[in-house]
Motif scaffolding. Structure first.
Motif, PDB file in Angstrom:
ATOM      1  N   GLU A  27       8.451   0.033   0.486  1.00 47.57           N
ATOM      2  CA  GLU A  27       9.024  -0.450   1.747  1.00 47.57           C
ATOM      3  C   GLU A  27       9.272   0.694   2.720  1.00 47.57           C
ATOM      4  O   GLU A  27       9.075   0.550   3.920  1.00 47.57           O
ATOM      5  N   MET A  67       4.141 -10.499   3.059  1.00 47.53           N
ATOM      6  CA  MET A  67       4.942  -9.979   4.180  1.00 47.53           C
ATOM      7  C   MET A  67       4.125 -10.007   5.469  1.00 47.53           C
ATOM      8  O   MET A  67       2.963  -9.632   5.474  1.00 47.53           O
ATOM      9  N   GLU A  96       9.747  -4.995  11.530  1.00 45.09           N
ATOM     10  CA  GLU A  96       8.723  -5.926  11.075  1.00 45.09           C
ATOM     11  C   GLU A  96       8.880  -7.313  11.658  1.00 45.09           C
ATOM     12  O   GLU A  96       7.913  -7.998  11.942  1.00 45.09           O
ATOM     13  N   GLU A 155      12.323  -7.548  -1.405  1.00 44.78           N
ATOM     14  CA  GLU A 155      11.314  -6.486  -1.474  1.00 44.78           C
ATOM     15  C   GLU A 155      11.970  -5.108  -1.460  1.00 44.78           C
ATOM     16  O   GLU A 155      11.508  -4.187  -2.116  1.00 44.78           O
TER      17      GLU A 155
HETATM   18 ZN   LIG Z   1       9.721  -4.360   4.801  1.00 48.21          ZN
END
Ligand SMILES: [Zn+2]
Length: 242
Positions: A106, A1, A144, A98
């Motif tokens: 998360e 990620m 993100e 995810e």
């Molecule tokens: Zn995330």
């Protein structure tokens, strides 16, 4: 990620259509497209005008250059935005997976992002929990990846925008060389192009917070250099062939 900071550097808020910076990005792209249209078409028509005084030949070359340039810009933009959108969709799929596989991690990650932005650990945790309850994927996409899943940049829209921007720019040297009598053609075109490049140079420097004077000077120098080179190539060609 990928991390927050990486993404901010490479994607300057482009997909957020409603934000100010996104609108500035579109405007900047439009001005750059018009600038390309001015310089490449000016070089083309001034070059042909160096070889011949035939107005139809100059016009035909200019129109062909306008169409070819607009299509090439639109095609390039389509390909690049499509690729960007594929990348964004892949990132969203990864994020969704995810969220399914490790929702707690998360949520902690989301809280970490808000804590890094300056919120207290308690408030960051609360923000992360409420955002996760509302729309977890949208919250992660925003925090993100800086993308809005419902509002990815459309390749077609980007393609049309660059097509129009290039064509508008190209019309300036084209009309400036086609309308005046033969002895004024090249100088009218050169003058119109310099005015156009001062304008596009000023706007793009203002949008990019750059020094206006230098940016305009560079832009005008590039344009006049292109016209000078193609003019003498045209003259040489006209002398040799005619
Ligand atoms: Zn995330």
């Amino acid at each position: 990620m990928s991390t927050d900071s990486e993404q901010t550097g490479t994607h300057p808020a482009e997909p957020h259509h409603d934000s100010l910076s996104a609108r500035l990005n579109w405007l900047r792209a439009g001005v750059l497209g018009a600038n390309d249209g001015i310089i490449s078409t000016a070089g083309l028509v001034v070059g042909v005008a160096g070889a011949t005084t035939d107005r139809m030949a100059i016009l035909a070359a200019g129109v062909a250059g306008l169409v070819a340039g607009s299509l090439s810009m639109a095609g390039g933009e389509y390909v690049s935005v499509s690729t960007q959108r594929d990348t964004e969709r892949a990132a969203l799929r990864t994020e969704a997976r995810e969220l399914r596989e490790m929702p707690e991690a998360e949520e902690r990650e989301l809280a970490g992002i808000y804590q890094a932005k300056g919120l207290s650990p308690e408030l960051a945790a609360q923000v992360a929990r409420e955002l996760t309850e509302a729309d977890a994927l949208a919250a992660h996409a925003d925090a993100e990846l800086q993308i809005d899943p419902d509002n990815l940049t459309s390749p077609w829209q980007a393609a049309w925008a660059s097509l129009i921007a290039f064509a508008v720019g190209a019309l300036l040297p084209l009309t400036a060389i086609a309308l005046p009598p033969v002895e004024w053609r090249v100088w009218t075109c050169v003058a119109a192009v310099i005015i156009g490049l001062v304008l596009t140079g000023t706007i793009s420097a203002r949008l990019g917070d750059a020094r206006v004077g230098r940016a305009v000077l560079r832009n005008v120098l590039v344009g006049t250099l292109a016209m000078t080179v193609t003019y003498f190539v045209g003259v040489l060609f006209g002398v040799t062939v005619g």
